[in-house]
Scaffold this active site. Structure first.
Site, mmCIF file in Angstrom:
data_model
loop_
_atom_site.group_PDB
_atom_site.id
_atom_site.type_symbol
_atom_site.label_atom_id
_atom_site.label_comp_id
_atom_site.label_asym_id
_atom_site.label_seq_id
_atom_site.Cartn_x
_atom_site.Cartn_y
_atom_site.Cartn_z
ATOM 1 N N ASP A 189 0.806 -1.223 0.000
ATOM 2 C CA ASP A 189 0.000 0.000 0.000
ATOM 3 C C ASP A 189 0.839 1.271 0.000
ATOM 4 O OD1 ASP A 189 -2.565 1.348 0.159
ATOM 5 O OD2 ASP A 189 -2.149 1.750 2.264
ATOM 6 N N SER B 223 -6.555 5.826 -0.523
ATOM 7 C CA SER B 223 -6.869 4.529 -1.114
ATOM 8 C C SER B 223 -8.367 4.274 -1.035
ATOM 9 C CB SER B 223 -6.127 3.412 -0.380
ATOM 10 O OG SER B 223 -4.734 3.639 -0.386
ATOM 11 N N GLN C 144 -4.963 -1.452 -7.101
ATOM 12 C CA GLN C 144 -5.568 -0.496 -6.179
ATOM 13 C C GLN C 144 -6.047 0.722 -6.950
ATOM 14 O OE1 GLN C 144 -3.554 2.515 -3.282
ATOM 15 N NE2 GLN C 144 -3.882 0.652 -2.058
#
Length: 317
Positions: free
Chosen positions: A235, A259, A309
């Site tokens: 991430d 995100s 993502q």
């Protein structure tokens, strides 16, 4: 070390391991209301296993998304591993949505629903909860190891990580809480092949980049832990391919980024304490959102995971 760097009782790796050491706190019943004429709704065994874990303090006060990803992996995996007499089922995929910003000064509870345990696959749903609200919801799948067709993408050429600058080299002398956090408080050593985006845009407006990363100390030989830590590190930089394409940096005060969702497929057993080359690209940005796609290769060229993502990426004028 500058005066801005505050001491911590734990080094970054110990801090990460403690954060991922979730504690079981019992079970909760799942209630489903439906019209009397409807058939009963089956949600696993209609109970959720509960765990609690601490959060890692962040300079901006918001929980790091990778932390919640990793804790969800641990929580779900604990309920797969606790079946006596059953062989291990490693994680093979996760699909999650970030629903609210978390408070990095507060613990998080995790409610795990055992959706199904089949002959080969186990499915789990995890809700991460703070202050009575869901901050992340995720479905994960675990599979009994099996033989089958086997091929993979080719690892790109990249310089050795030993030849690249660390975050401490790049920003360690800057007297700012965020710079000090990047430089000294992260358990994952991140080295940019094309140069970092901490302070300045990249030299080229390219929608791709490569990152070497690994945990800075040796981890226990627990496959679930290594998968969780790989999810944690996944991430950090994936949306940077969006920023790089538009000549932006994290220090740009106009940037508003967060995100939105995260998917990850684990192809082969990873080790998060060995170097992993994270190849990243952004095929599209539109509507205030940017998409990042990543492939993770072990140093020997083995493809261990694929990541996707989408994030909110807005530029305020």
């Amino acid at each position: 070390m500058t005066s801005a760097q505050s001491p911590s009782p734990l080094d970054p790796v110990d801090d990460l391991l403690e954060t991922l050491d979730l504690q079981p706190i019992g079970q909760a019943r799942i209630r489903v209301d439906s019209p009397e004429a409807d058939e009963p709704v089956a949600l696993g065994d209609n109970a959720a296993d509960l765990f609690v874990g601490r959060s890692q303090p962040q300079p901006h006060g918001r929980v790091f998304g990778g932390q919640v990803l990793a804790q969800c992996v641990i929580a779900a995996g604990r309920t797969v591993a606790d079946q006596p007499g059953q062989p291990a089922r490693p994680i093979h995929s996760l699909h999650g949505y970030f629903l609210r910003a978390g408070d990095s000064s507060e613990p998080i509870r995790f409610a795990v629903e055992r959706l199904r345990d089949g002959g080969s696959f186990s499915a789990r749903r995890v809700h991460a909860l703070q202050h009575g609200q869901v901050i992340m919801s995720m479905i994960l799948s675990f599979q009994l190891p099996a033989d089958g067709l086997d091929h993979q993408a080719t690892m790109p050429a990249a310089p050795s990580p030993d030849r690249l600058r660390t975050a401490a080299d790049e920003v360690g002398d800057i007297d700012h809480p965020m710079a000090q956090h990047w430089a000294y408080r992260r358990a994952v050593d991140i080295r940019h092949v094309e140069g970092p985006l901490y302070l300045e845009p990249g030299a080229q407006a390219a929608a791709q980049q490569n990152i070497w990363m690994r945990v800075t100390e040796r981890l226990p030989d627990d496959p679930l832990l290594h998968a969780a830590v790989l999810a944690y590190g996944s991430d950090y930089t994936l949306l940077e391919s969006v920023l790089r394409r538009h000549r932006l940096s994290w220090a740009d005060p106009r940037i508003r980024a967060a995100s939105l969702d995260h998917a990850m497929w684990f192809h082969r057993p990873p080790r998060a304490d060995d170097w992993v080359l994270y190849q990243q690209e952004s095929p599209s940005a539109s509507g205030g959102r940017g998409l990042g796609i990543g492939k993770m290769f072990a140093a020997d060229g083995t493809l261990v995971a694929t990541v996707a993502q989408e994030g909110m990426v807005r530029v305020k004028e």
